[in-house]
Write a protein that holds these residues in place. Structure first.
Motif, PDB file in Angstrom:
ATOM      1  N   HIS A 248     -29.541  21.033 -41.877  1.00 47.10           N
ATOM      2  CA  HIS A 248     -29.022  20.305 -43.038  1.00 47.10           C
ATOM      3  C   HIS A 248     -28.854  18.835 -42.654  1.00 47.10           C
ATOM      4  N   ILE A 249     -29.561  17.944 -43.336  1.00 47.06           N
ATOM      5  CA  ILE A 249     -29.493  16.508 -43.055  1.00 47.06           C
ATOM      6  C   ILE A 249     -28.688  15.835 -44.166  1.00 47.06           C
ATOM      7  N   VAL A 250     -27.611  15.175 -43.784  1.00 45.01           N
ATOM      8  CA  VAL A 250     -26.689  14.608 -44.770  1.00 45.01           C
ATOM      9  C   VAL A 250     -26.479  13.119 -44.507  1.00 45.01           C
ATOM     10  N   ASP A 251     -26.412  12.325 -45.569  1.00 43.14           N
ATOM     11  CA  ASP A 251     -26.028  10.912 -45.474  1.00 43.14           C
ATOM     12  C   ASP A 251     -24.510  10.827 -45.332  1.00 43.14           C
ATOM     13  N   MET A 252     -24.038   9.916 -44.491  1.00 45.03           N
ATOM     14  CA  MET A 252     -22.589   9.772 -44.301  1.00 45.03           C
ATOM     15  C   MET A 252     -21.943   8.903 -45.381  1.00 45.03           C
ATOM     16  N   ASP A 253     -22.650   7.877 -45.868  1.00 42.49           N
ATOM     17  CA  ASP A 253     -22.155   7.035 -46.967  1.00 42.49           C
ATOM     18  C   ASP A 253     -20.793   6.398 -46.672  1.00 42.49           C
ATOM     19  N   GLY A 254     -20.468   6.217 -45.393  1.00 38.08           N
ATOM     20  CA  GLY A 254     -19.187   5.590 -45.071  1.00 38.08           C
ATOM     21  C   GLY A 254     -17.977   6.427 -45.414  1.00 38.08           C
ATOM     22  N   ALA A 255     -18.133   7.729 -45.503  1.00 39.65           N
ATOM     23  CA  ALA A 255     -17.067   8.591 -46.017  1.00 39.65           C
ATOM     24  C   ALA A 255     -15.806   8.591 -45.163  1.00 39.65           C
ATOM     25  N   PHE A 256     -15.943   8.349 -43.868  1.00 40.98           N
ATOM     26  CA  PHE A 256     -14.797   8.482 -42.973  1.00 40.98           C
ATOM     27  C   PHE A 256     -14.120   7.153 -42.635  1.00 40.98           C
ATOM     28  N   ILE A 257     -14.522   6.079 -43.272  1.00 42.21           N
ATOM     29  CA  ILE A 257     -13.882   4.798 -42.956  1.00 42.21           C
ATOM     30  C   ILE A 257     -12.456   4.771 -43.531  1.00 42.21           C
ATOM     31  N   PRO A 258     -11.563   3.990 -42.924  1.00 44.34           N
ATOM     32  CA  PRO A 258     -10.210   3.843 -43.489  1.00 44.34           C
ATOM     33  C   PRO A 258     -10.276   3.281 -44.912  1.00 44.34           C
TER      34      PRO A 258
ATOM     35  N   TYR B 214     -26.929  27.781 -38.434  1.00 41.16           N
ATOM     36  CA  TYR B 214     -26.833  26.585 -39.270  1.00 41.16           C
ATOM     37  C   TYR B 214     -26.318  25.416 -38.435  1.00 41.16           C
ATOM     38  N   ARG B 215     -26.956  24.262 -38.588  1.00 41.46           N
ATOM     39  CA  ARG B 215     -26.458  23.019 -38.013  1.00 41.46           C
ATOM     40  C   ARG B 215     -26.680  21.882 -38.998  1.00 41.46           C
ATOM     41  N   MET B 216     -25.736  20.963 -39.035  1.00 44.72           N
ATOM     42  CA  MET B 216     -25.818  19.809 -39.919  1.00 44.72           C
ATOM     43  C   MET B 216     -25.925  18.544 -39.070  1.00 44.72           C
ATOM     44  N   PHE B 217     -26.829  17.644 -39.490  1.00 43.26           N
ATOM     45  CA  PHE B 217     -27.057  16.400 -38.775  1.00 43.26           C
ATOM     46  C   PHE B 217     -26.881  15.231 -39.738  1.00 43.26           C
ATOM     47  N   TYR B 218     -26.387  14.113 -39.215  1.00 43.42           N
ATOM     48  CA  TYR B 218     -26.057  12.998 -40.097  1.00 43.42           C
ATOM     49  C   TYR B 218     -26.990  11.807 -39.932  1.00 43.42           C
ATOM     50  N   MET B 219     -27.101  11.088 -41.044  1.00 42.38           N
ATOM     51  CA  MET B 219     -27.733   9.781 -41.104  1.00 42.38           C
ATOM     52  C   MET B 219     -26.669   8.798 -41.607  1.00 42.38           C
ATOM     53  N   SER B 220     -26.443   7.722 -40.860  1.00 43.23           N
ATOM     54  CA  SER B 220     -25.396   6.790 -41.246  1.00 43.23           C
ATOM     55  C   SER B 220     -25.946   5.351 -41.291  1.00 43.23           C
ATOM     56  N   CYS B 221     -25.629   4.608 -42.324  1.00 42.02           N
ATOM     57  CA  CYS B 221     -24.814   5.117 -43.427  1.00 42.02           C
ATOM     58  C   CYS B 221     -25.627   6.058 -44.321  1.00 42.02           C
TER      59      CYS B 221
ATOM     60  N   GLU C 147     -13.355   5.188 -36.839  1.00 36.98           N
ATOM     61  CA  GLU C 147     -13.453   3.770 -37.176  1.00 36.98           C
ATOM     62  C   GLU C 147     -14.447   3.538 -38.330  1.00 36.98           C
ATOM     63  N   LEU C 148     -15.427   2.627 -38.139  1.00 37.48           N
ATOM     64  CA  LEU C 148     -16.413   2.327 -39.177  1.00 37.48           C
ATOM     65  C   LEU C 148     -17.772   2.943 -38.867  1.00 37.48           C
ATOM     66  N   HIS C 149     -17.815   3.912 -37.970  1.00 36.60           N
ATOM     67  CA  HIS C 149     -19.097   4.468 -37.536  1.00 36.60           C
ATOM     68  C   HIS C 149     -19.894   5.096 -38.673  1.00 36.60           C
ATOM     69  N   SER C 150     -19.213   5.662 -39.664  1.00 39.52           N
ATOM     70  CA  SER C 150     -19.938   6.304 -40.760  1.00 39.52           C
ATOM     71  C   SER C 150     -20.573   5.304 -41.715  1.00 39.52           C
ATOM     72  N   LEU C 151     -20.328   4.000 -41.493  1.00 35.03           N
ATOM     73  CA  LEU C 151     -21.023   2.931 -42.224  1.00 35.03           C
ATOM     74  C   LEU C 151     -22.117   2.307 -41.368  1.00 35.03           C
TER      75      LEU C 151
END
Length: 235
Positions: free
Chosen positions: A80-90, A143-150, A210-214
């Motif tokens: 599963h490949i998912v975009d992060m979209d900055g979801a975890f930023i403060p 199942y494994r999920m991998f991210y693309m950021s942002c 931090e800002l890694h998801s962006l």
């Protein structure tokens, strides 16, 4: 003759399939690769929560299996490949900007004319991603999920705010560049300065900070660390 085991790859949109579909098929040529386009982000879809997100994905796999007369034993794994979209930023890095007509991503913040809407989206996405990245199987299939950021365009092409037309063009060019150059693709995705390689769990802990998801990061290289791929492609 036994039929090939299926690698079920979940992506968000058609351009993601265009960019990676042929490459995945070349890498896993001893198995059948099926690219499943969700036409959106399941982690932010209406009504999707940690209580049901894995079953929603399971329904997609079972529907495909049923329509093609497959059983769970016919599947090798789910990627599963998912975009992060900055979801975890403060929250303070989500900035209200009435001049924005949509959402503008930068490596230092999200700018939007609907700040509360983005904060709500991020909360839902964080909860669902945290559930899925700890999930080891769906429908008793690994199942494994991998991210693309942002997002995928950011990782593959260095762009954060591509138009649909740009996405299609860049995906075509990327696939053309790498479809017959698999070792080069594996090096690009695993050895670039944006590659987060090592422990799967730790790669997810990193992107949530931090800002890694962006910023430009991906752990997709962890998908291709099996010894058979090293022996076959990495000399």
């Amino acid at each position: 003759m036994a039929r090939k085991k299926i690698i079920f790859v979940i992506v968000e949109g058609p351009s993601d399939d265009e960019a990676l579909g042929m490459i995945f098929s070349r890498i896993y040529d001893s198995r059948k690769v099926y690219i499943h386009i969700m036409h959106g982000d399941i982690t932010t879809a209406r009504g999707v929560s940690p209580a049901n997100v894995s079953s929603k994905i399971g329904n997609e796999i079972r529907t495909y299996a049923s329509s093609n007369h497959y059983g769970k034993d016919d599947f090798d794994q789910i990627i599963h490949i998912v975009d992060m979209d900055g979801a975890f930023i403060p929250d303070e890095y989500v900035v209200e900007d009435r001049k924005c007509t949509g959402i503008l991503y930068t490596t230092t913040g999200i700018f939007t004319n609907n700040r509360q809407g983005i904060l709500k989206r991020n909360q839902q996405k964080k909860a669902n991603i945290s559930k899925l990245c700890a999930c080891q199987e769906i429908w008793k299939v690994p199942y494994r999920m991998f991210y693309m950021s942002c997002n995928l365009d950011h990782v593959l092409y260095g762009k954060q705010n591509s138009t649909d037309k740009d996405k299609e063009y860049d995906a075509f060019q990327f696939a053309r560049k790498y479809k017959n150059e698999i070792p080069e693709f594996l090096y690009f995705i695993s050895k670039s300065d944006f590659s987060v390689i090592g422990n799967y769990k730790e790669s997810w802990e990193y992107i949530k900070q931090e800002l890694h998801s962006l910023q430009r990061h991906t752990n997709l290289g962890l998908c291709f660390t099996e010894q058979e791929l090293k022996d076959k492609f990495i000399k």
